[in-house]
Design a protein around this motif. Structure first.
Motif, PDB file in Angstrom:
ATOM      1  N   GLU A   1     -30.042  22.748  24.627  1.00 28.22           N
ATOM      2  CA  GLU A   1     -29.671  23.860  23.752  1.00 28.22           C
ATOM      3  C   GLU A   1     -28.480  24.628  24.325  1.00 28.22           C
ATOM      4  N   ALA A   2     -28.481  24.835  25.627  1.00 22.22           N
ATOM      5  CA  ALA A   2     -27.365  25.532  26.271  1.00 22.22           C
ATOM      6  C   ALA A   2     -26.064  24.744  26.118  1.00 22.22           C
ATOM      7  N   ILE A   3     -26.146  23.449  26.289  1.00 23.84           N
ATOM      8  CA  ILE A   3     -24.958  22.591  26.129  1.00 23.84           C
ATOM      9  C   ILE A   3     -24.445  22.664  24.703  1.00 23.84           C
ATOM     10  N   LEU A   4     -25.330  22.592  23.727  1.00 29.53           N
ATOM     11  CA  LEU A   4     -24.925  22.646  22.321  1.00 29.53           C
ATOM     12  C   LEU A   4     -24.332  24.010  21.961  1.00 29.53           C
ATOM     13  N   ASP A   5     -24.873  25.090  22.535  1.00 24.74           N
ATOM     14  CA  ASP A   5     -24.307  26.425  22.307  1.00 24.74           C
ATOM     15  C   ASP A   5     -22.883  26.506  22.832  1.00 24.74           C
ATOM     16  N   ILE A   6     -22.658  25.961  24.012  1.00 28.97           N
ATOM     17  CA  ILE A   6     -21.308  25.945  24.599  1.00 28.97           C
ATOM     18  C   ILE A   6     -20.368  25.137  23.713  1.00 28.97           C
ATOM     19  N   GLN A   7     -20.856  24.007  23.225  1.00 23.22           N
ATOM     20  CA  GLN A   7     -20.033  23.149  22.370  1.00 23.22           C
ATOM     21  C   GLN A   7     -19.652  23.884  21.088  1.00 23.22           C
ATOM     22  N   LYS A   8     -20.574  24.610  20.489  1.00 25.92           N
ATOM     23  CA  LYS A   8     -20.281  25.361  19.261  1.00 25.92           C
ATOM     24  C   LYS A   8     -19.215  26.413  19.510  1.00 25.92           C
ATOM     25  N   LYS A   9     -19.343  27.121  20.627  1.00 27.67           N
ATOM     26  CA  LYS A   9     -18.388  28.189  20.938  1.00 27.67           C
ATOM     27  C   LYS A   9     -16.998  27.640  21.195  1.00 27.67           C
ATOM     28  N   THR A  10     -16.902  26.527  21.898  1.00 21.45           N
ATOM     29  CA  THR A  10     -15.585  25.968  22.203  1.00 21.45           C
ATOM     30  C   THR A  10     -14.980  25.257  21.006  1.00 21.45           C
ATOM     31  N   SER A  11     -15.815  24.685  20.143  1.00 17.80           N
ATOM     32  CA  SER A  11     -15.276  23.945  19.008  1.00 17.80           C
ATOM     33  C   SER A  11     -14.698  24.868  17.947  1.00 17.80           C
ATOM     34  N   THR A  12     -15.112  26.138  17.920  1.00 13.21           N
ATOM     35  CA  THR A  12     -14.581  27.055  16.919  1.00 13.21           C
ATOM     36  C   THR A  12     -13.183  27.558  17.276  1.00 13.21           C
ATOM     37  N   ALA A  13     -12.774  27.403  18.510  1.00 13.82           N
ATOM     38  CA  ALA A  13     -11.482  27.904  18.941  1.00 13.82           C
ATOM     39  C   ALA A  13     -10.449  26.786  19.045  1.00 13.82           C
ATOM     40  N   ARG A  14     -10.525  25.820  18.136  1.00 16.19           N
ATOM     41  CA  ARG A  14      -9.584  24.698  18.182  1.00 16.19           C
ATOM     42  C   ARG A  14      -8.368  24.976  17.303  1.00 16.19           C
ATOM     43  N   PHE A  15      -7.250  24.365  17.699  1.00 15.54           N
ATOM     44  CA  PHE A  15      -6.004  24.534  16.951  1.00 15.54           C
ATOM     45  C   PHE A  15      -5.369  23.179  16.662  1.00 15.54           C
ATOM     46  N   LEU A  16      -4.778  23.083  15.484  1.00 19.52           N
ATOM     47  CA  LEU A  16      -3.954  21.937  15.140  1.00 19.52           C
ATOM     48  C   LEU A  16      -2.538  22.308  15.556  1.00 19.52           C
ATOM     49  N   LYS A  17      -1.944  21.489  16.417  1.00 24.13           N
ATOM     50  CA  LYS A  17      -0.596  21.734  16.913  1.00 24.13           C
ATOM     51  C   LYS A  17       0.359  20.716  16.284  1.00 24.13           C
ATOM     52  N   ILE A  18       1.477  21.216  15.790  1.00 21.95           N
ATOM     53  CA  ILE A  18       2.482  20.344  15.171  1.00 21.95           C
ATOM     54  C   ILE A  18       3.829  20.672  15.790  1.00 21.95           C
ATOM     55  N   LYS A  19       4.494  19.638  16.302  1.00 22.19           N
ATOM     56  CA  LYS A  19       5.822  19.818  16.887  1.00 22.19           C
ATOM     57  C   LYS A  19       6.726  18.732  16.324  1.00 22.19           C
ATOM     58  N   ILE A  20       7.818  19.160  15.709  1.00 22.07           N
ATOM     59  CA  ILE A  20       8.758  18.227  15.082  1.00 22.07           C
ATOM     60  C   ILE A  20      10.174  18.610  15.500  1.00 22.07           C
ATOM     61  N   GLU A  21      10.954  17.609  15.839  1.00 19.39           N
ATOM     62  CA  GLU A  21      12.371  17.834  16.126  1.00 19.39           C
ATOM     63  C   GLU A  21      13.149  16.654  15.553  1.00 19.39           C
ATOM     64  N   ASP A  22      14.210  16.960  14.780  1.00 20.60           N
ATOM     65  CA  ASP A  22      14.999  15.863  14.222  1.00 20.60           C
ATOM     66  C   ASP A  22      16.272  15.654  15.031  1.00 20.60           C
ATOM     67  N   LYS A  23      17.030  14.627  14.657  1.00 15.49           N
ATOM     68  CA  LYS A  23      18.225  14.259  15.416  1.00 15.49           C
ATOM     69  C   LYS A  23      19.288  15.359  15.430  1.00 15.49           C
ATOM     70  N   ASN A  24      19.228  16.283  14.459  1.00 16.04           N
ATOM     71  CA  ASN A  24      20.187  17.386  14.406  1.00 16.04           C
ATOM     72  C   ASN A  24      19.766  18.567  15.274  1.00 16.04           C
ATOM     73  N   GLY A  25      18.598  18.467  15.887  1.00 16.74           N
ATOM     74  CA  GLY A  25      18.118  19.541  16.739  1.00 16.74           C
ATOM     75  C   GLY A  25      17.266  20.577  16.022  1.00 16.74           C
ATOM     76  N   ASP A  26      17.052  20.373  14.696  1.00 19.94           N
ATOM     77  CA  ASP A  26      16.173  21.290  13.968  1.00 19.94           C
ATOM     78  C   ASP A  26      14.755  21.117  14.488  1.00 19.94           C
ATOM     79  N   LYS A  27      14.059  22.250  14.705  1.00 21.61           N
ATOM     80  CA  LYS A  27      12.740  22.195  15.328  1.00 21.61           C
ATOM     81  C   LYS A  27      11.692  22.906  14.484  1.00 21.61           C
ATOM     82  N   LEU A  28      10.471  22.432  14.619  1.00 20.06           N
ATOM     83  CA  LEU A  28       9.303  23.097  14.056  1.00 20.06           C
ATOM     84  C   LEU A  28       8.221  23.044  15.113  1.00 20.06           C
TER      85      LEU A  28
END
Length: 116
Positions: free
Chosen positions: A27-54
């Protein structure tokens, strides 16, 4: 987390832990997993040949809402290319962490998408 639970179950199997003790640990392990899984982020990094960045960071919990800001014509373009946005969202929500897409071209352009 699975490995920790497996170790606990092995300890019960060998008699090193009682079932009640194992239950509390799991139960303690699952509680930790719930707490850490809610703070996740989708990271997106894009750069084209012209140097434009996102460089974006979107909380996983807001991904569904964020898709409402995608223009209708862009959603149609995704459909035309047989890209299912709902399937992508579902996959992102299920994946715990790690790289999703990493495309690097010879001209220096790249697209990286990952979860942290």
């Amino acid at each position: 987390m699975r490995e920790e639970i497996r170790k606990i179950l092995k300890m019960v199997e060998t008699g090193k832990l009682k079932a009640e003790e194992a239950e509390k640990l799991i139960e303690a392990i699952l509680d930790i997993q719930k707490k850490t899984s809610t703070a996740r982020f989708l990271k997106i990094k894009i750069e084209d040949k012209n140097g434009d960045k996102l460089n974006m960071s979107i909380p996983i919990g807001l991904i569904k809402i964020a898709t409402k800001f995608i223009p209708k014509e862009k959603k149609e373009q995704l459909k035309e290319k047989n890209i299912d946005l709902e399937e992508i969202i579902s996959t992102i929500k299920e994946q715990t962490e790690g790289e999703i897409i990493n495309i690097e071209e010879k001209n220096g352009s790249f697209v990286k998408i990952w979860i942290e």
